[in-house]
Design a protein around this motif. Structure first.
Motif, PDB file in Angstrom:
ATOM      1  N   GLY A  11      46.310  44.712  40.571  1.00 31.70           N
ATOM      2  CA  GLY A  11      46.508  43.411  41.197  1.00 31.70           C
ATOM      3  C   GLY A  11      45.473  42.424  40.706  1.00 31.70           C
ATOM      4  O   GLY A  11      44.267  42.662  40.848  1.00 31.70           O
ATOM      5  N   LEU A  12      45.924  41.309  40.091  1.00 32.77           N
ATOM      6  CA  LEU A  12      45.022  40.298  39.544  1.00 32.77           C
ATOM      7  C   LEU A  12      45.063  39.050  40.411  1.00 32.77           C
ATOM      8  O   LEU A  12      46.126  38.468  40.630  1.00 32.77           O
ATOM      9  CB  LEU A  12      45.431  39.942  38.114  1.00 32.77           C
ATOM     10  CG  LEU A  12      45.471  41.105  37.107  1.00 32.77           C
ATOM     11  CD1 LEU A  12      45.923  40.601  35.744  1.00 32.77           C
ATOM     12  CD2 LEU A  12      44.115  41.781  37.001  1.00 32.77           C
ATOM     13  N   GLY A  13      43.909  38.605  40.900  1.00 29.68           N
ATOM     14  CA  GLY A  13      43.866  37.418  41.743  1.00 29.68           C
ATOM     15  C   GLY A  13      44.424  37.707  43.127  1.00 29.68           C
ATOM     16  O   GLY A  13      44.877  38.806  43.428  1.00 29.68           O
ATOM     17  N   VAL A  17      46.557  41.016  44.218  1.00 33.63           N
ATOM     18  CA  VAL A  17      45.925  41.913  45.192  1.00 33.63           C
ATOM     19  C   VAL A  17      46.826  42.093  46.412  1.00 33.63           C
ATOM     20  O   VAL A  17      47.003  43.207  46.918  1.00 33.63           O
ATOM     21  CB  VAL A  17      44.536  41.387  45.601  1.00 33.63           C
ATOM     22  CG1 VAL A  17      43.992  42.147  46.806  1.00 33.63           C
ATOM     23  CG2 VAL A  17      43.573  41.496  44.422  1.00 33.63           C
ATOM     24  N   CYS A  18      47.404  40.983  46.892  1.00 34.82           N
ATOM     25  CA  CYS A  18      48.318  41.053  48.031  1.00 34.82           C
ATOM     26  C   CYS A  18      49.513  41.946  47.716  1.00 34.82           C
ATOM     27  O   CYS A  18      49.922  42.777  48.529  1.00 34.82           O
ATOM     28  CB  CYS A  18      48.782  39.645  48.402  1.00 34.82           C
ATOM     29  SG  CYS A  18      50.016  39.591  49.723  1.00 34.82           S
ATOM     30  N   ALA A  19      50.079  41.796  46.507  1.00 38.18           N
ATOM     31  CA  ALA A  19      51.236  42.600  46.111  1.00 38.18           C
ATOM     32  C   ALA A  19      50.889  44.084  46.039  1.00 38.18           C
ATOM     33  O   ALA A  19      51.634  44.938  46.539  1.00 38.18           O
ATOM     34  CB  ALA A  19      51.770  42.109  44.767  1.00 38.18           C
ATOM     35  N   VAL A  20      49.757  44.399  45.417  1.00 39.58           N
ATOM     36  CA  VAL A  20      49.365  45.805  45.286  1.00 39.58           C
ATOM     37  C   VAL A  20      48.984  46.386  46.651  1.00 39.58           C
ATOM     38  O   VAL A  20      49.261  47.558  46.935  1.00 39.58           O
ATOM     39  CB  VAL A  20      48.214  45.952  44.272  1.00 39.58           C
ATOM     40  CG1 VAL A  20      47.665  47.377  44.265  1.00 39.58           C
ATOM     41  CG2 VAL A  20      48.702  45.582  42.872  1.00 39.58           C
ATOM     42  N   ALA A  41      47.328  55.463  41.287  1.00 39.70           N
ATOM     43  CA  ALA A  41      46.041  54.790  41.486  1.00 39.70           C
ATOM     44  C   ALA A  41      46.269  53.302  41.685  1.00 39.70           C
ATOM     45  O   ALA A  41      47.224  52.726  41.157  1.00 39.70           O
ATOM     46  CB  ALA A  41      45.123  55.034  40.296  1.00 39.70           C
ATOM     47  N   PHE A  42      45.379  52.684  42.440  1.00 42.10           N
ATOM     48  CA  PHE A  42      45.479  51.257  42.753  1.00 42.10           C
ATOM     49  C   PHE A  42      44.186  50.561  42.350  1.00 42.10           C
ATOM     50  O   PHE A  42      43.091  51.077  42.590  1.00 42.10           O
ATOM     51  CB  PHE A  42      45.739  51.055  44.246  1.00 42.10           C
ATOM     52  CG  PHE A  42      46.949  51.791  44.752  1.00 42.10           C
ATOM     53  CD1 PHE A  42      48.215  51.255  44.592  1.00 42.10           C
ATOM     54  CD2 PHE A  42      46.815  53.024  45.374  1.00 42.10           C
ATOM     55  CE1 PHE A  42      49.344  51.940  45.055  1.00 42.10           C
ATOM     56  CE2 PHE A  42      47.927  53.711  45.835  1.00 42.10           C
ATOM     57  CZ  PHE A  42      49.194  53.167  45.679  1.00 42.10           C
ATOM     58  N   LEU A  43      44.326  49.378  41.756  1.00 46.49           N
ATOM     59  CA  LEU A  43      43.175  48.639  41.269  1.00 46.49           C
ATOM     60  C   LEU A  43      43.323  47.174  41.661  1.00 46.49           C
ATOM     61  O   LEU A  43      44.382  46.570  41.469  1.00 46.49           O
ATOM     62  CB  LEU A  43      43.085  48.765  39.743  1.00 46.49           C
ATOM     63  CG  LEU A  43      42.014  47.968  39.012  1.00 46.49           C
ATOM     64  CD1 LEU A  43      40.626  48.326  39.524  1.00 46.49           C
ATOM     65  CD2 LEU A  43      42.111  48.227  37.512  1.00 46.49           C
ATOM     66  N   TYR A  44      42.256  46.609  42.222  1.00 39.96           N
ATOM     67  CA  TYR A  44      42.287  45.225  42.707  1.00 39.96           C
ATOM     68  C   TYR A  44      41.217  44.417  41.980  1.00 39.96           C
ATOM     69  O   TYR A  44      40.067  44.832  41.911  1.00 39.96           O
ATOM     70  CB  TYR A  44      42.027  45.188  44.208  1.00 39.96           C
ATOM     71  CG  TYR A  44      42.843  46.189  44.996  1.00 39.96           C
ATOM     72  CD1 TYR A  44      44.114  45.858  45.442  1.00 39.96           C
ATOM     73  CD2 TYR A  44      42.339  47.463  45.266  1.00 39.96           C
ATOM     74  CE1 TYR A  44      44.876  46.785  46.152  1.00 39.96           C
ATOM     75  CE2 TYR A  44      43.093  48.387  45.972  1.00 39.96           C
ATOM     76  CZ  TYR A  44      44.362  48.040  46.415  1.00 39.96           C
ATOM     77  OH  TYR A  44      45.110  48.966  47.105  1.00 39.96           O
ATOM     78  N   TYR A  88      51.567  48.892  36.289  1.00 35.32           N
ATOM     79  CA  TYR A  88      52.165  47.704  36.901  1.00 35.32           C
ATOM     80  C   TYR A  88      51.071  46.653  37.080  1.00 35.32           C
ATOM     81  O   TYR A  88      50.044  46.930  37.694  1.00 35.32           O
ATOM     82  CB  TYR A  88      52.787  48.051  38.255  1.00 35.32           C
ATOM     83  CG  TYR A  88      53.837  49.125  38.163  1.00 35.32           C
ATOM     84  CD1 TYR A  88      55.169  48.802  37.913  1.00 35.32           C
ATOM     85  CD2 TYR A  88      53.502  50.464  38.318  1.00 35.32           C
ATOM     86  CE1 TYR A  88      56.137  49.785  37.817  1.00 35.32           C
ATOM     87  CE2 TYR A  88      54.467  51.462  38.221  1.00 35.32           C
ATOM     88  CZ  TYR A  88      55.778  51.118  37.969  1.00 35.32           C
ATOM     89  OH  TYR A  88      56.735  52.094  37.868  1.00 35.32           O
ATOM     90  N   ILE A  89      51.309  45.461  36.541  1.00 38.95           N
ATOM     91  CA  ILE A  89      50.331  44.380  36.634  1.00 38.95           C
ATOM     92  C   ILE A  89      50.955  43.229  37.403  1.00 38.95           C
ATOM     93  O   ILE A  89      51.981  42.688  36.992  1.00 38.95           O
ATOM     94  CB  ILE A  89      49.893  43.899  35.243  1.00 38.95           C
ATOM     95  CG1 ILE A  89      49.304  45.064  34.435  1.00 38.95           C
ATOM     96  CG2 ILE A  89      48.871  42.770  35.365  1.00 38.95           C
ATOM     97  CD1 ILE A  89      48.979  44.702  32.994  1.00 38.95           C
ATOM     98  N   ALA A  90      50.347  42.870  38.525  1.00 42.60           N
ATOM     99  CA  ALA A  90      50.866  41.783  39.363  1.00 42.60           C
ATOM    100  C   ALA A  90      49.892  40.618  39.375  1.00 42.60           C
ATOM    101  O   ALA A  90      48.670  40.813  39.406  1.00 42.60           O
ATOM    102  CB  ALA A  90      51.108  42.279  40.788  1.00 42.60           C
ATOM    103  N   GLY A  91      50.430  39.394  39.362  1.00 40.70           N
ATOM    104  CA  GLY A  91      49.576  38.216  39.404  1.00 40.70           C
ATOM    105  C   GLY A  91      50.367  36.956  39.691  1.00 40.70           C
ATOM    106  O   GLY A  91      51.585  36.994  39.880  1.00 40.70           O
TER     107      GLY A  91
END
Length: 220
Positions: A11-13, A17-20, A41-44, A88-91
Motif C-alpha cells: 500500500g503506497l500513500g 494503505v487504506c486498501a491494503v 505478507a502486507f506492506l504499508y 499487488y500495489i495499491a495507490g
C-alpha cells in the motif's frame, strides 16, 4: 476455506494503505485474527503530508528494503503449483506523484525479480479539483506509455473511480479504497473468477487517454 497463492500486498500513500488494510481485514475475517497464512505478507508505505521528493524517495527506499526481506520469506512456502509470487500495489493516481511512484516501485520489483513475480496495480482515481485532474492525467499517460511497450512493469492494472457505473459520485473516498482492497483480496483467492486480468485490462493497450475505456472495474 480459501486457497491463496504466495502474495505480497503493498500500500503506497494513504489510499494504498487504506486498501491494503481492508484486504488484511478480509483475510483475518476469513482465517481468523492472527491466523492469516504465512505465504501472505502486507506492506504499508506512507509519506509526509508535504509529498516532497525527499519524502517520496525515503518512502521508496524503505518500501524496497521491506520488499526485499518479504520475498524470500514468502517464497519458503510451496502452497500451489504456481512458481511466482503475486505482488499487488495499491495507490492514489490523483495524488501528487502517485502514478510515478507506483510505476517506480513496480519497475524496481520487476528489475529485482523478473519473471518470478506477477505485478498487479490497483489505482484510485478522483477528480475533485483541477490539481487532481491534472495529476490523474499525468498518471494515466505514464501508465499508457508503460503498457504500450513489450516490457510493461505491470501484468495488469485496475482503476477504480469515485463514481459508479451510472456516473453517480461516491462521496466517501474510504469506500473507494475499501473497494480496491476487496479487489485485491478477491484476486488473491484462487477460487475467485470475479477479475479476469487479460480481458478487463485489454483497453490499456490502446494508447489513448480515455478513462472510461481503461476502467478495470472490481466486481464486489
Amino acid at each position: 476455506m480459501l486457497t491463496v497463492s504466495k502474495s505480497i500486498y503493498v500500500g503506497l500513500g494513504w489510499a494504498g494503505v487504506c486498501a491494503v488494510n481492508h484486504a488484511t481485514a478480509l483475510y483475518e475475517e476469513s482465517f481468523g485474527a492472527g491466523k492469516v497464512p504465512p505465504q501472505i505478507a502486507f506492506l504499508y508505505s506512507e509519506t509526509s503530508e508535504d509529498r516532497s521528493m525527499e519524502s517520496l524517495m525515503l518512502a521508496f527506499r524503505t518500501t524496497m528494503k521491506n520488499v526485499s526481506s518479504l520475498v524470500p520469506a514468502v517464497s519458503e512456502y510451496e502452497v500451489t503449483a504456481l512458481p511466482w509470487i503475486d505482488v499487488y500495489i495499491a495507490g492514489h493516481l490523483s495524488e501528487e506523484g502517485g502514478g510515478a511512484w507506483m510505476l517506480k516501485v513496480a519497475e524496481k520489483i520487476r528489475e529485482m525479480y523478473c519473471d518470478h513475480v506477477r505485478i498487479y496495480g490497483y489505482g484510485m482515481l478522483t477528480s475533485d479539483n483541477m490539481d487532481q485532474q491534472q495529476e490523474a492525467y499525468r498518471s494515466v499517460v505514464l501508465l499508457d506509455e508503460d503498457n504500450s511497450g513489450f516490457n510493461s512493469k505491470f501484468d495488469a492494472f485496475y482503476v477504480l473511480e469515485d463514481k459508479t457505473h451510472s456516473a453517480y459520485p461516491i462521496l466517501d473516498p474510504g469506500m473507494v479504497c475499501r473497494s480496491l482492497g476487496i479487489g485485491m483480496f478477491l484476486q488473491g483467492s484462487l477460487m475467485s473468477n470475479n477479475i479476469v486480468p487479460d480481458m478487463e485490462n485489454s483497453s490499456w493497450k490502446n494508447g489513448m487517454f480515455d478513462v472510461d475505456n481503461k476502467r478495470g472495474w472490481v466486481h464486489t
